[in-house]
Motif scaffolding. Structure first.
Motif, PDB file in Angstrom:
ATOM      1  N   GLY A   1       0.778  -1.229   0.000  1.00  0.00           N
ATOM      2  CA  GLY A   1       0.000   0.000   0.000  1.00  0.00           C
ATOM      3  C   GLY A   1       0.807   1.274   0.000  1.00  0.00           C
ATOM      4  N   VAL A   2       2.119   1.160  -0.185  1.00  0.00           N
ATOM      5  CA  VAL A   2       2.992   2.333  -0.234  1.00  0.00           C
ATOM      6  C   VAL A   2       2.955   2.930  -1.631  1.00  0.00           C
ATOM      7  N   GLU A   3       2.844   4.248  -1.711  1.00  0.00           N
ATOM      8  CA  GLU A   3       2.925   4.923  -3.015  1.00  0.00           C
ATOM      9  C   GLU A   3       4.378   4.940  -3.481  1.00  0.00           C
ATOM     10  N   ILE A   4       4.617   4.530  -4.713  1.00  0.00           N
ATOM     11  CA  ILE A   4       5.958   4.568  -5.288  1.00  0.00           C
ATOM     12  C   ILE A   4       6.081   5.791  -6.192  1.00  0.00           C
ATOM     13  N   GLY A   5       7.080   6.618  -5.901  1.00  0.00           N
ATOM     14  CA  GLY A   5       7.353   7.795  -6.714  1.00  0.00           C
ATOM     15  C   GLY A   5       8.786   7.763  -7.208  1.00  0.00           C
ATOM     16  N   SER A   6       9.111   8.656  -8.130  1.00  0.00           N
ATOM     17  CA  SER A   6      10.457   8.702  -8.691  1.00  0.00           C
ATOM     18  C   SER A   6      11.318   9.733  -7.969  1.00  0.00           C
ATOM     19  N   HIS A   7      12.570   9.345  -7.733  1.00  0.00           N
ATOM     20  CA  HIS A   7      13.578  10.262  -7.189  1.00  0.00           C
ATOM     21  C   HIS A   7      14.618  10.559  -8.265  1.00  0.00           C
ATOM     22  N   GLY A   8      14.156  10.414  -9.513  1.00  0.00           N
ATOM     23  CA  GLY A   8      15.075  10.506 -10.635  1.00  0.00           C
ATOM     24  C   GLY A   8      15.596   9.127 -10.985  1.00  0.00           C
ATOM     25  N   LEU A   9      16.422   9.068 -11.994  1.00  0.00           N
ATOM     26  CA  LEU A   9      16.973   7.793 -12.446  1.00  0.00           C
ATOM     27  C   LEU A   9      18.183   7.371 -11.618  1.00  0.00           C
ATOM     28  N   THR A  10      19.097   8.340 -11.373  1.00  0.00           N
ATOM     29  CA  THR A  10      20.378   8.002 -10.735  1.00  0.00           C
ATOM     30  C   THR A  10      20.760   8.931  -9.597  1.00  0.00           C
ATOM     31  N   HIS A  11      19.856   9.807  -9.150  1.00  0.00           N
ATOM     32  CA  HIS A  11      20.124  10.798  -8.104  1.00  0.00           C
ATOM     33  C   HIS A  11      20.992  11.939  -8.632  1.00  0.00           C
ATOM     34  N   ALA A  12      20.751  12.361  -9.842  1.00  0.00           N
ATOM     35  CA  ALA A  12      21.483  13.484 -10.435  1.00  0.00           C
ATOM     36  C   ALA A  12      20.854  14.817 -10.027  1.00  0.00           C
ATOM     37  N   ASP A  13      21.688  15.829  -9.875  1.00  0.00           N
ATOM     38  CA  ASP A  13      21.205  17.190  -9.610  1.00  0.00           C
ATOM     39  C   ASP A  13      20.587  17.728 -10.895  1.00  0.00           C
ATOM     40  N   LEU A  14      19.281  17.900 -10.917  1.00  0.00           N
ATOM     41  CA  LEU A  14      18.595  18.294 -12.143  1.00  0.00           C
ATOM     42  C   LEU A  14      18.948  19.712 -12.578  1.00  0.00           C
ATOM     43  N   THR A  15      19.356  20.540 -11.645  1.00  0.00           N
ATOM     44  CA  THR A  15      19.701  21.917 -12.013  1.00  0.00           C
ATOM     45  C   THR A  15      21.022  21.977 -12.772  1.00  0.00           C
ATOM     46  N   GLN A  16      21.796  20.869 -12.757  1.00  0.00           N
ATOM     47  CA  GLN A  16      23.077  20.816 -13.471  1.00  0.00           C
ATOM     48  C   GLN A  16      23.033  19.884 -14.674  1.00  0.00           C
ATOM     49  N   ALA A  17      21.868  19.304 -14.955  1.00  0.00           N
ATOM     50  CA  ALA A  17      21.753  18.291 -16.013  1.00  0.00           C
ATOM     51  C   ALA A  17      21.524  18.926 -17.376  1.00  0.00           C
ATOM     52  N   ASP A  18      22.093  18.302 -18.427  1.00  0.00           N
ATOM     53  CA  ASP A  18      21.782  18.767 -19.778  1.00  0.00           C
ATOM     54  C   ASP A  18      20.403  18.239 -20.179  1.00  0.00           C
ATOM     55  N   ASP A  19      19.934  18.606 -21.353  1.00  0.00           N
ATOM     56  CA  ASP A  19      18.564  18.279 -21.742  1.00  0.00           C
ATOM     57  C   ASP A  19      18.318  16.773 -21.798  1.00  0.00           C
ATOM     58  N   ALA A  20      19.284  16.012 -22.319  1.00  0.00           N
ATOM     59  CA  ALA A  20      19.109  14.566 -22.444  1.00  0.00           C
ATOM     60  C   ALA A  20      19.029  13.902 -21.078  1.00  0.00           C
ATOM     61  N   VAL A  21      19.933  14.289 -20.173  1.00  0.00           N
ATOM     62  CA  VAL A  21      19.928  13.718 -18.823  1.00  0.00           C
ATOM     63  C   VAL A  21      18.657  14.115 -18.090  1.00  0.00           C
ATOM     64  N   LEU A  22      18.237  15.352 -18.256  1.00  0.00           N
ATOM     65  CA  LEU A  22      17.028  15.825 -17.590  1.00  0.00           C
ATOM     66  C   LEU A  22      15.816  14.999 -18.015  1.00  0.00           C
ATOM     67  N   LYS A  23      15.727  14.680 -19.288  1.00  0.00           N
ATOM     68  CA  LYS A  23      14.612  13.870 -19.773  1.00  0.00           C
ATOM     69  C   LYS A  23      14.685  12.445 -19.229  1.00  0.00           C
ATOM     70  N   ASP A  24      15.886  11.870 -19.202  1.00  0.00           N
ATOM     71  CA  ASP A  24      16.051  10.515 -18.666  1.00  0.00           C
ATOM     72  C   ASP A  24      15.681  10.466 -17.189  1.00  0.00           C
ATOM     73  N   GLU A  25      16.113  11.462 -16.442  1.00  0.00           N
ATOM     74  CA  GLU A  25      15.886  11.470 -14.998  1.00  0.00           C
ATOM     75  C   GLU A  25      14.410  11.668 -14.647  1.00  0.00           C
ATOM     76  N   THR A  26      13.665  12.322 -15.510  1.00  0.00           N
ATOM     77  CA  THR A  26      12.254  12.598 -15.213  1.00  0.00           C
ATOM     78  C   THR A  26      11.340  11.629 -15.956  1.00  0.00           C
ATOM     79  N   ALA A  27      11.211  11.808 -17.271  1.00  0.00           N
ATOM     80  CA  ALA A  27      10.326  10.941 -18.058  1.00  0.00           C
ATOM     81  C   ALA A  27      10.833   9.500 -18.091  1.00  0.00           C
ATOM     82  N   GLY A  28      12.147   9.322 -18.228  1.00  0.00           N
ATOM     83  CA  GLY A  28      12.699   7.972 -18.304  1.00  0.00           C
ATOM     84  C   GLY A  28      12.490   7.183 -17.026  1.00  0.00           C
ATOM     85  N   SER A  29      12.710   7.815 -15.889  1.00  0.00           N
ATOM     86  CA  SER A  29      12.538   7.112 -14.618  1.00  0.00           C
ATOM     87  C   SER A  29      11.076   6.770 -14.380  1.00  0.00           C
TER      88      SER A  29
END
Length: 253
Positions: free
Chosen positions: A141-169
């Protein structure tokens, strides 16, 4: 067995309410070597959950908290979140939550299944949940959410990494659990407008930060850190001061 059960009274006219109280936990276990203050013992967690219950409060997932708020209900609900997806969530946190009739949101890293907290330069290595462990938490009964793909700092990520960390995860977690994933949590708590836009574009209904500064809305929900030293008095102060210090969140009832 102890429990905390909410009895909600529907409101006839929903009004904008205070910022929701959402607690941040990480690991549950041995806190003797804990330079980042991310660990609480199971005994301390039990005491903190008991404190909530004795005050007529119940810990729930962020999704349940927001759904209740949208109905004009849930003033006695608080959000419980566990970041990083440590393996001890299933062995230590889950039994404590069940004992006190609580649920939670578990933010995990599908790119590090069965790995460890390699992003922490100091302190002990802590194992992360495997795919089976995440499914076990979801089945409880625990809600599962995303913490990103690999724990990357999103404010320092390029566009490809940002997409992987959000939509990809999100895609990986939905495949793993067979259920929609609507919640996201920003690694390190760092967030900017670009990261918020990427999370929203990835289809998440909400996202948790720590202190989002001038940003506001359901995709930058502020949270309160809860640690080993948070006994009854400190919990009371954190509960009261959070609502005094934070302005109402735009887009939430």
């Amino acid at each position: 067995m102890s429990s905390c059960v909410e009895t909600a009274t529907p409101s006839r006219q929903a009004r904008p309410g205070p910022v929701p109280w959402i607690a941040i936990y990480h690991s549950v276990g041995d806190s003797s070597d804990d330079p980042y203050r991310i660990t609480v013992t199971r005994d301390r967690l039990e005491r903190q959950l008991r404190w909530l219950c004795r005050r007529g409060l119940r810990g729930v997932s962020v999704a349940e908290l927001l759904a209740a708020r949208a109905r004009g209900e849930g003033r006695n609900l608080v959000g419980l979140t566990f970041d990083d997806g440590y393996a001890d969530f299933v062995t230590d946190a889950l039994p404590a939550l069940a004992r006190w009739g609580c649920t939670a949101t578990l933010f995990v890293l599908p790119g590090r299944l069965g790995g460890d907290n390699a992003w922490d330069a100091l302190g002990p290595r802590k194992p992360l949940l495997t795919a089976d462990g995440i499914r076990r938490a979801a089945e409880a009964g625990v809600e599962i959410g995303s913490h990103g793909l690999t724990h990357a700092d999103l404010t320092q990520a390029d566009d490809a990494v940002l997409k992987d960390e959000t939509a990809g995860s999100r895609a990986l977690l939905e495949e793993l659990t067979g259920a929609p994933v609507t919640g996201f949590c920003y690694p390190y708590g760092t967030v900017d407008r670009r990261a918020v836009d990427a999370v929203r574009a990835a289809g998440y209904g909400y996202a948790c930060a720590i202190d989002p500064g001038e940003l506001s809305g359901p995709h930058v929900l502020p949270r309160v850190h809860i640690g080993q030293n948070d006994h009854a008095v400190r919990l009371f102060l954190k509960y009261r001061l959070h609502r005094l210090r934070r302005r109402p969140v735009a887009g939430l009832r």
